[in-house]
Design an enzyme around this catalytic site. Sequence first.
Site, mmCIF file in Angstrom:
data_model
loop_
_atom_site.group_PDB
_atom_site.id
_atom_site.type_symbol
_atom_site.label_atom_id
_atom_site.label_comp_id
_atom_site.label_asym_id
_atom_site.label_seq_id
_atom_site.Cartn_x
_atom_site.Cartn_y
_atom_site.Cartn_z
ATOM 1 N N HIS A 35 8.120 -8.593 -8.747
ATOM 2 C CA HIS A 35 8.815 -8.896 -7.494
ATOM 3 C C HIS A 35 8.082 -10.041 -6.801
ATOM 4 O O HIS A 35 7.085 -10.570 -7.326
ATOM 5 C CB HIS A 35 8.918 -7.652 -6.614
ATOM 6 C CG HIS A 35 7.604 -6.959 -6.398
ATOM 7 N ND1 HIS A 35 6.568 -7.522 -5.698
ATOM 8 C CD2 HIS A 35 7.142 -5.751 -6.830
ATOM 9 C CE1 HIS A 35 5.545 -6.694 -5.674
ATOM 10 N NE2 HIS A 35 5.855 -5.613 -6.374
ATOM 11 N N HIS A 38 4.236 -10.113 -6.748
ATOM 12 C CA HIS A 38 3.583 -10.642 -7.949
ATOM 13 C C HIS A 38 3.715 -12.168 -8.003
ATOM 14 O O HIS A 38 2.775 -12.877 -8.343
ATOM 15 C CB HIS A 38 4.237 -10.088 -9.219
ATOM 16 C CG HIS A 38 4.173 -8.605 -9.365
ATOM 17 N ND1 HIS A 38 5.272 -7.797 -9.225
ATOM 18 C CD2 HIS A 38 3.135 -7.780 -9.650
ATOM 19 C CE1 HIS A 38 4.924 -6.547 -9.430
ATOM 20 N NE2 HIS A 38 3.627 -6.503 -9.678
ATOM 21 N N GLN A 149 -3.182 -7.607 -1.546
ATOM 22 C CA GLN A 149 -3.819 -6.782 -0.511
ATOM 23 C C GLN A 149 -3.117 -5.428 -0.343
ATOM 24 O O GLN A 149 -3.688 -4.489 0.178
ATOM 25 C CB GLN A 149 -3.830 -7.517 0.834
ATOM 26 C CG GLN A 149 -4.677 -6.763 1.862
ATOM 27 C CD GLN A 149 -4.541 -7.271 3.272
ATOM 28 O OE1 GLN A 149 -4.591 -8.477 3.489
ATOM 29 N NE2 GLN A 149 -4.377 -6.360 4.226
ATOM 30 N N ASP A 151 -2.599 -3.173 -2.370
ATOM 31 C CA ASP A 151 -3.491 -2.183 -2.974
ATOM 32 C C ASP A 151 -4.925 -2.559 -2.616
ATOM 33 O O ASP A 151 -5.720 -2.975 -3.466
ATOM 34 C CB ASP A 151 -3.279 -2.162 -4.486
ATOM 35 C CG ASP A 151 -1.860 -1.736 -4.838
ATOM 36 O OD1 ASP A 151 -1.457 -0.645 -4.417
ATOM 37 O OD2 ASP A 151 -1.147 -2.514 -5.496
ATOM 38 N N ARG A 188 7.655 0.362 -6.968
ATOM 39 C CA ARG A 188 8.113 1.739 -6.736
ATOM 40 C C ARG A 188 9.233 1.833 -5.704
ATOM 41 O O ARG A 188 9.892 2.875 -5.619
ATOM 42 C CB ARG A 188 6.941 2.623 -6.291
ATOM 43 C CG ARG A 188 5.959 2.923 -7.403
ATOM 44 C CD ARG A 188 5.007 4.049 -7.039
ATOM 45 N NE ARG A 188 4.287 4.517 -8.209
ATOM 46 C CZ ARG A 188 3.141 3.999 -8.634
ATOM 47 N NH1 ARG A 188 2.586 3.000 -7.978
ATOM 48 N NH2 ARG A 188 2.541 4.481 -9.712
#
Length: 285
Positions: A35, A38, A149, A151, A188
């Site tokens: 997405h 990325h 960021q 994660d 997700r």
Amino acid sequence: MKELMQVITSLPELRKIRSHLAEPVGLVPTMGYLHEGHLSLIRKARQECASVIVSIFVNPTQFAPNEDLRRYPRDLAHDLQLLKQERVDIVWNPSPEIMYPTGYQTWVTVEELTQTLEGKMRPTHFRGVTTVVSKLFNATQPQRAYFGQKDAQQALVVRRMTQDLNFPIEIIVCPTQREADGLAMSSRNVYLNPAERQAATVLSRALFRAQGAYEQGERNAQTLRDLMLSVLKTEPLANVQYVSCAKIEDLREWEGKIQGTALLSLAVFVGQTHLIDNVVVGGSL
Ligand code: PAF
């Protein structure tokens, strides 16, 4: 003319092609189903590096048995189309058998930073992440590696591992990409039905409320945690796992007054879907 993107699935072939790449080489590790989040990492790598490698590997060892490995979204054809547009040099797309040969028993563990937040909820998760990321580093030998960021704990854990194991790699953390209504982009999000998708905006609303209070001068950590919780509680579909206002150095909770950089973060189940988000105040990652 620059050569076309190469999609590689064999380790000897990867090593051969890697040895001819112009440096610095930038690696963007992903689990696919790409997405805008990325793509923002890939664009940054493209700007800063002579060559860009993107890895696509849904890493089984970072999923617990009760988690969503089997139904994790995949769409390799679409991913490759996007990566071609971004002028990526190499896509490293290994099989589980290459990454985890029969009899596999070697792990990389960051001991302390993984005890809190996501690590507390998902005790084997970061061991899987650090193991696979070291294997990806080893296979692709980048000078720079790019992480989102969103994660934040993952980025800090990977940075710690990189220092501890003396990998000569700079870890670059890029800003979270958000949908127009504030929801942090994540593969997700595709699990959310329309009502849950609407409810999921509560994560960023809670964070922005606390960030706003911080910017107005509020420094009491518990007050910021309570503010986030009070926003989350307004959403009946949200099942809160944790809210945190932690020190950036060790990810332990700030008690009393914040006196440095703080990671405001939260984890929430919306329906069956585990969502996380964060903002950093008083500094950066
Ligand atoms: O952030 C991810 O997509 C994964 O945790 C990573 C870094 C690719 C390791 O599997």
